[in-house]
Design a protein around this motif. Structure first.
Motif, PDB file in Angstrom:
ATOM      1  N   ARG A   7      33.029  54.423  20.511  1.00  0.00           N
ATOM      2  CA  ARG A   7      33.053  52.973  20.295  1.00  0.00           C
ATOM      3  C   ARG A   7      31.687  52.356  20.553  1.00  0.00           C
ATOM      4  O   ARG A   7      31.573  51.192  20.871  1.00  0.00           O
ATOM      5  CB  ARG A   7      34.111  52.327  21.183  1.00  0.00           C
ATOM      6  CG  ARG A   7      35.486  52.391  20.546  1.00  0.00           C
ATOM      7  CD  ARG A   7      36.529  51.751  21.413  1.00  0.00           C
ATOM      8  NE  ARG A   7      36.470  50.296  21.425  1.00  0.00           N
ATOM      9  CZ  ARG A   7      37.077  49.523  20.536  1.00  0.00           C
ATOM     10  NH1 ARG A   7      37.755  50.050  19.561  1.00  0.00           N
ATOM     11  NH2 ARG A   7      36.994  48.216  20.621  1.00  0.00           N
ATOM     12  N   GLU A  11      30.690  50.947  15.900  1.00  0.00           N
ATOM     13  CA  GLU A  11      31.279  49.631  15.678  1.00  0.00           C
ATOM     14  C   GLU A  11      30.366  48.728  14.872  1.00  0.00           C
ATOM     15  O   GLU A  11      30.804  47.766  14.282  1.00  0.00           O
ATOM     16  CB  GLU A  11      31.542  48.954  17.019  1.00  0.00           C
ATOM     17  CG  GLU A  11      32.709  49.546  17.743  1.00  0.00           C
ATOM     18  CD  GLU A  11      32.991  48.799  19.008  1.00  0.00           C
ATOM     19  OE1 GLU A  11      32.141  48.021  19.454  1.00  0.00           O
ATOM     20  OE2 GLU A  11      34.075  48.990  19.556  1.00  0.00           O
ATOM     21  N   ARG A  15      29.262  51.264  10.641  1.00  0.00           N
ATOM     22  CA  ARG A  15      30.288  50.751   9.720  1.00  0.00           C
ATOM     23  C   ARG A  15      29.662  50.168   8.459  1.00  0.00           C
ATOM     24  O   ARG A  15      30.286  49.317   7.806  1.00  0.00           O
ATOM     25  CB  ARG A  15      31.076  49.631  10.403  1.00  0.00           C
ATOM     26  CG  ARG A  15      31.850  50.095  11.623  1.00  0.00           C
ATOM     27  CD  ARG A  15      33.292  50.343  11.252  1.00  0.00           C
ATOM     28  NE  ARG A  15      34.065  50.679  12.433  1.00  0.00           N
ATOM     29  CZ  ARG A  15      35.189  51.370  12.390  1.00  0.00           C
ATOM     30  NH1 ARG A  15      35.656  51.782  11.247  1.00  0.00           N
ATOM     31  NH2 ARG A  15      35.842  51.639  13.489  1.00  0.00           N
ATOM     32  N   GLU A  18      31.398  49.200   5.286  1.00  0.00           N
ATOM     33  CA  GLU A  18      32.379  48.116   5.251  1.00  0.00           C
ATOM     34  C   GLU A  18      31.742  46.738   5.319  1.00  0.00           C
ATOM     35  O   GLU A  18      32.429  45.728   5.378  1.00  0.00           O
ATOM     36  CB  GLU A  18      33.360  48.294   6.425  1.00  0.00           C
ATOM     37  CG  GLU A  18      34.352  49.402   6.191  1.00  0.00           C
ATOM     38  CD  GLU A  18      34.682  50.172   7.469  1.00  0.00           C
ATOM     39  OE1 GLU A  18      34.245  49.768   8.555  1.00  0.00           O
ATOM     40  OE2 GLU A  18      35.378  51.196   7.361  1.00  0.00           O
TER      41      GLU A  18
ATOM     42  N   PHE C 117      42.120  46.083  14.254  1.00  0.00           N
ATOM     43  CA  PHE C 117      41.048  46.496  13.344  1.00  0.00           C
ATOM     44  C   PHE C 117      41.687  47.468  12.355  1.00  0.00           C
ATOM     45  O   PHE C 117      41.864  48.642  12.652  1.00  0.00           O
ATOM     46  CB  PHE C 117      39.948  47.167  14.168  1.00  0.00           C
ATOM     47  CG  PHE C 117      38.642  47.297  13.461  1.00  0.00           C
ATOM     48  CD1 PHE C 117      37.990  46.183  12.952  1.00  0.00           C
ATOM     49  CD2 PHE C 117      38.015  48.537  13.338  1.00  0.00           C
ATOM     50  CE1 PHE C 117      36.755  46.297  12.324  1.00  0.00           C
ATOM     51  CE2 PHE C 117      36.785  48.654  12.708  1.00  0.00           C
ATOM     52  CZ  PHE C 117      36.150  47.533  12.209  1.00  0.00           C
ATOM     53  N   ASN C 119      41.845  49.385   8.814  1.00  0.00           N
ATOM     54  CA  ASN C 119      40.984  49.893   7.738  1.00  0.00           C
ATOM     55  C   ASN C 119      39.608  49.231   7.753  1.00  0.00           C
ATOM     56  O   ASN C 119      39.100  48.776   6.737  1.00  0.00           O
ATOM     57  CB  ASN C 119      41.644  49.679   6.369  1.00  0.00           C
ATOM     58  CG  ASN C 119      42.698  50.731   6.088  1.00  0.00           C
ATOM     59  OD1 ASN C 119      42.939  51.600   6.928  1.00  0.00           O
ATOM     60  ND2 ASN C 119      43.323  50.659   4.933  1.00  0.00           N
ATOM     61  N   GLY C 120      39.026  49.147   8.933  1.00  0.00           N
ATOM     62  CA  GLY C 120      37.659  48.654   9.043  1.00  0.00           C
ATOM     63  C   GLY C 120      37.492  47.161   8.973  1.00  0.00           C
ATOM     64  O   GLY C 120      36.389  46.676   8.746  1.00  0.00           O
ATOM     65  N   ARG C 138      44.460  52.979   8.829  1.00  0.00           N
ATOM     66  CA  ARG C 138      43.828  53.285  10.116  1.00  0.00           C
ATOM     67  C   ARG C 138      43.887  52.034  10.982  1.00  0.00           C
ATOM     68  O   ARG C 138      43.357  50.986  10.609  1.00  0.00           O
ATOM     69  CB  ARG C 138      42.386  53.631   9.810  1.00  0.00           C
ATOM     70  CG  ARG C 138      41.698  54.561  10.759  1.00  0.00           C
ATOM     71  CD  ARG C 138      40.329  54.849  10.137  1.00  0.00           C
ATOM     72  NE  ARG C 138      39.311  54.826  11.165  1.00  0.00           N
ATOM     73  CZ  ARG C 138      38.822  55.933  11.727  1.00  0.00           C
ATOM     74  NH1 ARG C 138      39.252  57.102  11.342  1.00  0.00           N
ATOM     75  NH2 ARG C 138      37.884  55.843  12.644  1.00  0.00           N
ATOM     76  N   GLU C 140      43.088  50.310  14.627  1.00  0.00           N
ATOM     77  CA  GLU C 140      42.318  50.443  15.858  1.00  0.00           C
ATOM     78  C   GLU C 140      42.337  49.129  16.626  1.00  0.00           C
ATOM     79  O   GLU C 140      42.622  48.081  16.046  1.00  0.00           O
ATOM     80  CB  GLU C 140      40.856  50.795  15.519  1.00  0.00           C
ATOM     81  CG  GLU C 140      40.697  52.115  14.788  1.00  0.00           C
ATOM     82  CD  GLU C 140      39.318  52.234  14.155  1.00  0.00           C
ATOM     83  OE1 GLU C 140      38.337  52.250  14.896  1.00  0.00           O
ATOM     84  OE2 GLU C 140      39.238  52.291  12.923  1.00  0.00           O
ATOM     85  N   PRO C 141      42.018  49.177  17.919  1.00  0.00           N
ATOM     86  CA  PRO C 141      41.901  47.907  18.659  1.00  0.00           C
ATOM     87  C   PRO C 141      40.669  47.137  18.185  1.00  0.00           C
ATOM     88  O   PRO C 141      39.788  47.723  17.562  1.00  0.00           O
ATOM     89  CB  PRO C 141      41.745  48.355  20.112  1.00  0.00           C
ATOM     90  CG  PRO C 141      41.237  49.754  20.044  1.00  0.00           C
ATOM     91  CD  PRO C 141      41.771  50.341  18.774  1.00  0.00           C
ATOM     92  N   LEU C 142      40.611  45.841  18.468  1.00  0.00           N
ATOM     93  CA  LEU C 142      39.479  45.017  18.045  1.00  0.00           C
ATOM     94  C   LEU C 142      38.168  45.563  18.615  1.00  0.00           C
ATOM     95  O   LEU C 142      38.094  45.856  19.806  1.00  0.00           O
ATOM     96  CB  LEU C 142      39.661  43.576  18.545  1.00  0.00           C
ATOM     97  CG  LEU C 142      40.724  42.725  17.857  1.00  0.00           C
ATOM     98  CD1 LEU C 142      40.720  41.334  18.474  1.00  0.00           C
ATOM     99  CD2 LEU C 142      40.498  42.632  16.361  1.00  0.00           C
ATOM    100  N   PRO C 143      37.148  45.706  17.784  1.00  0.00           N
ATOM    101  CA  PRO C 143      35.850  46.169  18.273  1.00  0.00           C
ATOM    102  C   PRO C 143      35.192  45.132  19.197  1.00  0.00           C
ATOM    103  O   PRO C 143      35.536  43.954  19.157  1.00  0.00           O
ATOM    104  CB  PRO C 143      35.022  46.323  17.006  1.00  0.00           C
ATOM    105  CG  PRO C 143      35.978  46.356  15.891  1.00  0.00           C
ATOM    106  CD  PRO C 143      37.151  45.554  16.333  1.00  0.00           C
ATOM    107  N   HIS C 144      34.254  45.596  19.956  1.00  0.00           N
ATOM    108  CA  HIS C 144      33.430  44.770  20.844  1.00  0.00           C
ATOM    109  C   HIS C 144      34.207  44.163  21.997  1.00  0.00           C
ATOM    110  O   HIS C 144      33.771  43.186  22.593  1.00  0.00           O
ATOM    111  CB  HIS C 144      32.704  43.665  20.067  1.00  0.00           C
ATOM    112  CG  HIS C 144      31.892  44.197  18.938  1.00  0.00           C
ATOM    113  ND1 HIS C 144      31.947  43.675  17.670  1.00  0.00           N
ATOM    114  CD2 HIS C 144      31.035  45.231  18.873  1.00  0.00           C
ATOM    115  CE1 HIS C 144      31.152  44.369  16.879  1.00  0.00           C
ATOM    116  NE2 HIS C 144      30.577  45.317  17.590  1.00  0.00           N
TER     117      HIS C 144
END
Lengths: 131, 121, 292
Positions: A7, A11, A15, A18, C117, C119-120, C138, C140-144
């Motif tokens: 991570r 991130e 990416r 995207e 999060f 698919n990106g 896919r 995922e948990p929220l980035p940052h």
């Protein structure tokens, strides 16, 4: 099935596939900005040859301009400057609250215009130099 | 009424200046490229030609202003990029000091070179 | 346009009560709109009917020795028409693995607790149709944000930034109660702040923001939008508006926004965040120019 998951950088720039238009515009704008400020320092350093004397100045500039690689780099500089100008205009419009809904299209437009202007300038920039 | 804050908040001043210099630079940078790559071919630049341009006070002032605006816009852009990445504390102060010194040196050197080009020294 | 007007729709007797409940009024509206124009989606959906959908879900649990190493778990979920990402993870949890952890509550894009999060991209689980996504999905948990467990992230920093802008109406100058008067807002003013009032504090924007990721002190899109909602409300006095602008014009306030439009693109409530931030920048500059 267990997959290691980083991570960290993944991130952000990991990416990149995207990224949307606005993000790309920002990356290009920052990148071209760094190039331009870097060039400004170099530019003043080269022009400082004028302090040594008129001869040194003329010889330095004409010596550099006779190099093929310098001409190629100049075309690159033009592309960088033109993109920064056009996208800069786009950002000024965004700051004024104009065209926020079409910000992606104006980014693509500045890319296309940059390409056209750069290609059209190649003959002028490459005039009188050989590899 | 509440007390009036007549001074610009630091962030706001540089933000506005960044935009004002941008508008100026768009015009002058385009002019600069056009003059020295299309009207005058860069390969044909000689000291004589440069001096002929620099002797014109309007051109000289434009170029010096171009240098000042470009340096501010560029260095401020670099500084902001670093703040955006989370630069803070002592590091931030050191970076700011280094950038200010580099900018002043660049502007001083550039202006000096321009006066030499104009033959006024 | 407001959600209230749509309420009667949800009162209809649904053919499939479970699935109806998972849809927000907005989705219904969007579907009504789309059904006229696009027939393809419904074709896609019927193709998927009876199939299973593969979802890859991020798993992490610092408290269990085997799960401290983050990994992705695959779940095959039977597809149902109208299934959302939230429905899929709920099915996975209820059927396969009760330890799968994520936040959710209203299931209709109001509570703002299920931003993932997917698919990106930052999306609201309950508002994202499985049929509109590429497969496998896919999640995922929220980035940052710090991951607490599986899809649950620590929202403390986000809430701190929200509270920094004093996200509540401030006007002591209330009309006399005996007059039975109300604090009225003009229709025009209501229209102006309308979109900004829709924020559900899901944190998708903050998570998508490249600057908020780097600069921890940056207020972030959600907080600035919240400030916009009150700063632009005419019922609040000039004095409080200036106070609000002073919070926003700090170094880590509005100026950090780089107009990448990431927040605007991910906002599940379609709030024009960048537009609001830009307007506040201009307001701050104007306010300061006035006193020159």
């Amino acid at each position: 099935m267990s997959q290691s998951y980083n991570r960290g950088l993944i991130e952000d720039f990991g990416r990149w596939k995207e990224f949307s238009a606005g993000m790309w515009a920002w990356i290009f704008h920052k990148f071209t900005g760094w190039m331009l400020i870097g060039y400004l320092f170099t530019h003043i350093a080269v022009l400082s040859s004028a302090l040594t004397g008129p001869e040194a100045y003329t010889n330095t500039i004409q010596g550099l301009e006779s190099l093929f690689i310098i001409r190629v780099l100049e075309v690159g500089l033009l592309a960088v400057a033109v993109f920064h100008i056009l996208n800069g205009l786009r950002l000024l419009m965004v700051d004024l609250g104009i065209g926020l809904d079409t910000q992606d299209k104006s980014f693509y437009a500045s890319l296309v215009l940059t390409a056209i202007i750069t290609v059209a300038s190649v003959p002028t920039f490459m005039d009188g130099v050989t590899i | 009424m509440a007390e009036r804050y007549s001074s610009f908040a630091p962030g706001g001043t540089t933000w506005l200046l960044q935009r004002i210099t941008a508008a100026f630079l768009v015009v002058v940078l385009a002019f600069h490229f056009f003059l020295l790559h299309f009207v005058n071919h860069a390969a044909d630049v000689t000291f004589m030609g440069t001096q002929a341009r620099m002797e014109n006070v309007g051109y000289f002032l434009t170029m010096v202003l171009f240098l000042i605006a470009g340096t501010f816009h560029g260095v401020n852009g670099v500084y902001n990029a670093l703040v955006n990445q989370g630069l803070q504390g002592t590091q931030k102060k050191v970076v700011l000091a280094v950038l200010v010194i580099a900018s002043v040196a660049l502007i001083a050197q550039g202006t000096y070179v321009a006066t030499v080009m104009a033959g006024w020294t | 346009m407001s959600t209230q007007q749509q309420k009667p729709n949800t009162q209809e007797t649904p053919e499939d009560p479970e699935m109806k409940g998972a849809e927000s009024p907005q989705q219904e509206r969007l579907k009504e709109k789309e059904s006229d124009m696009v027939d393809e989606t419904s074709v896609d959906e019927s193709e998927l009917e009876g199939d299973t959908v593969l979802i890859k879900v991020f798993r992490y649990d610092p408290e269990v020795a085997d799960k401290q190493e983050p990994r992705f778990d695959d779940f095959h979920v039977p597809f149902k028409k109208g299934m959302t990402v939230l429905d899929a993870v709920m099915y996975a949890r209820d059927t396969y693995d009760s330890s799968l952890t994520f936040r959710h509550s209203c299931r209709q894009a109001v509570c703002g607790s299920d931003a993932f999060f997917v698919n990106g991209k930052q999306r609201l689980g309950c508002k994202t149709q499985i049929s509109e996504l590429e497969h496998p999905v896919r999640i995922e948990p929220l980035p940052h944000q710090e991951v607490v467990k599986d899809l649950v992230v620590d929202m403390d920093h986000f809430y701190d930034q929200m509270h920094t802008v004093e996200p509540y109406f401030q006007n002591e100058d209330t009309p006399d109660a005996s007059d039975l008067e109300e604090q009225r807002q003009t229709r025009e003013n209501r229209e102006k702040v309308k979109m900004s009032t829709r924020c559900i504090w899901c944190g998708a924007c903050m998570s998508s923001c490249n600057i908020a990721a780097g600069d921890n002190e940056y207020l972030g899109p959600a907080a600035i939008n919240k400030a916009y909602r009150f700063a632009m409300d005419n019922r609040e006095g000039e004095e409080i508006k200036e106070h609000r602008l002073r919070i926003l014009e700090q170094e880590h306030g509005v100026w950090r926004c780089q107009t990448q439009f990431s927040c605007t693109e991910v906002c599940p409530k379609d709030i024009p965040l960048t537009e609001h931030i830009q307007e506040l920048k201009r307001e701050a500059v104007k306010k300061n120019l006035k006193f020159w």
